[in-house]
Write an enzyme that holds these catalytic residues in place. Sequence first.
Site, PDB file in Angstrom:
ATOM      1  N   LYS A  20       4.876  -8.763   3.897  1.00 57.94           N
ATOM      2  CA  LYS A  20       3.533  -8.171   3.889  1.00 57.94           C
ATOM      3  C   LYS A  20       2.645  -9.090   3.037  1.00 57.94           C
ATOM      4  O   LYS A  20       2.319  -8.799   1.897  1.00 57.94           O
ATOM      5  CB  LYS A  20       3.573  -6.737   3.354  1.00 57.94           C
ATOM      6  CG  LYS A  20       2.280  -6.004   3.673  1.00 57.94           C
ATOM      7  CD  LYS A  20       2.385  -4.515   3.616  1.00 57.94           C
ATOM      8  CE  LYS A  20       1.001  -3.934   3.863  1.00 57.94           C
ATOM      9  NZ  LYS A  20       0.876  -2.536   3.617  1.00 57.94           N
TER      10      LYS A  20
ATOM     11  N   THR B   8       0.874  -1.166   0.000  1.00 56.12           N
ATOM     12  CA  THR B   8       0.000   0.000   0.000  1.00 56.12           C
ATOM     13  C   THR B   8       0.915   1.222   0.000  1.00 56.12           C
ATOM     14  O   THR B   8       1.676   1.421   0.950  1.00 56.12           O
ATOM     15  CB  THR B   8      -0.922  -0.007   1.235  1.00 56.12           C
ATOM     16  OG1 THR B   8      -1.546  -1.289   1.324  1.00 56.12           O
ATOM     17  CG2 THR B   8      -1.996   1.057   1.130  1.00 56.12           C
TER      18      THR B   8
ATOM     19  N   GLU C 146       3.889  -4.756  16.955  1.00 54.90           N
ATOM     20  CA  GLU C 146       3.579  -3.672  16.007  1.00 54.90           C
ATOM     21  C   GLU C 146       2.146  -3.232  16.227  1.00 54.90           C
ATOM     22  O   GLU C 146       1.428  -3.805  17.049  1.00 54.90           O
ATOM     23  CB  GLU C 146       3.755  -4.173  14.560  1.00 54.90           C
ATOM     24  CG  GLU C 146       2.832  -5.332  14.218  1.00 54.90           C
ATOM     25  CD  GLU C 146       3.068  -5.922  12.826  1.00 54.90           C
ATOM     26  OE1 GLU C 146       3.832  -5.349  12.045  1.00 54.90           O
ATOM     27  OE2 GLU C 146       2.466  -6.973  12.554  1.00 54.90           O
TER      28      GLU C 146
END
Length: 278
Positions: free
Chosen positions: A146, A33, A178
């Site tokens: 990812k 992204t 995270e």
Amino acid sequence: MKSPVLHLVNGIPTGLVSVNDRGLRYGDGCFETMAIHNGRVPLWQRHMERLFDGCRRLAIRCEFDAGDLSREAAMLIGEQPRGVLRLTVTRGSGGRGYAPDPAESANRIMSLLPARQYPESYAADGVSVLLCKTPVTSNPLLAGIKHLNRLEQVLARNEWVNEYAEGLMSDQQGNVIEGTITNLFLVHNDEVITPGLEQCGVAGVMRAEIIQRMSRLGFSVSEKNIRIDMLKECQEGFLSNAVIGVWPIASIDGREYSIGSTTRIVQQEIKTIFPVND
Ligand SMILES: Cc1ncc(COP(=O)(O)O)c(C=O)c1O
């Protein structure tokens, strides 16, 4: 100013993918992204490196390269100065059940999305953060990638509605890893620390950019196991993401933090490549 094309699937303008696509069936793929700023993706190189590294580690066969993706990105962005580019790469549509077809090559789906508007106070005054109950699962084979399996983040994000801007997730041993969409940096005993990602977590491109820039500025950032208890001992903290930039942490589970000078220095630094905090 509108860009005429919103999606490209394998370089072709369409919003349609096969029902047999393994990304849809098994979450078998990776994604990026990316923020568009001034018609460009400032962290393009890092996004490409993480994407192709993830595909290599998952043995996803790509018959395209970063040059192809760059041309397709330019087509989609057109004259749009701002926005978000989402790129999904799946293992394709072949194979029987989980067994991949070694001859199958990856599908790529690129979409242009409007930039999401977050309140200006997030960057200026910091964000309220929830300590989520949903854990992240450790698996060194997937750590850092990812990949498309994001159910843990979906469950964690479902722990709040609008009361918080972000939630922190920990592994099953009680180490903070995270945020649901961000990486974490803390100042602890005057040292800048960030969770190590050998067992789980996404190796954020903004995290990597910040570590590199901070070391150029003379800060050393240590990757460490950060126990949940240590959060109470920290002087300041911030969250990073390739689209949002940097958000200072104002509170975690209601415990307040002041926004410190290290966080402000990082925000200033990130503005030079990526003025999302304006
Ligand atoms: C789970 C998770 N961790 C970290 C990040 C930050 O990564 P990046 O800096 O590449 O945006 C993201 C981004 O969406 C994420 O989903």
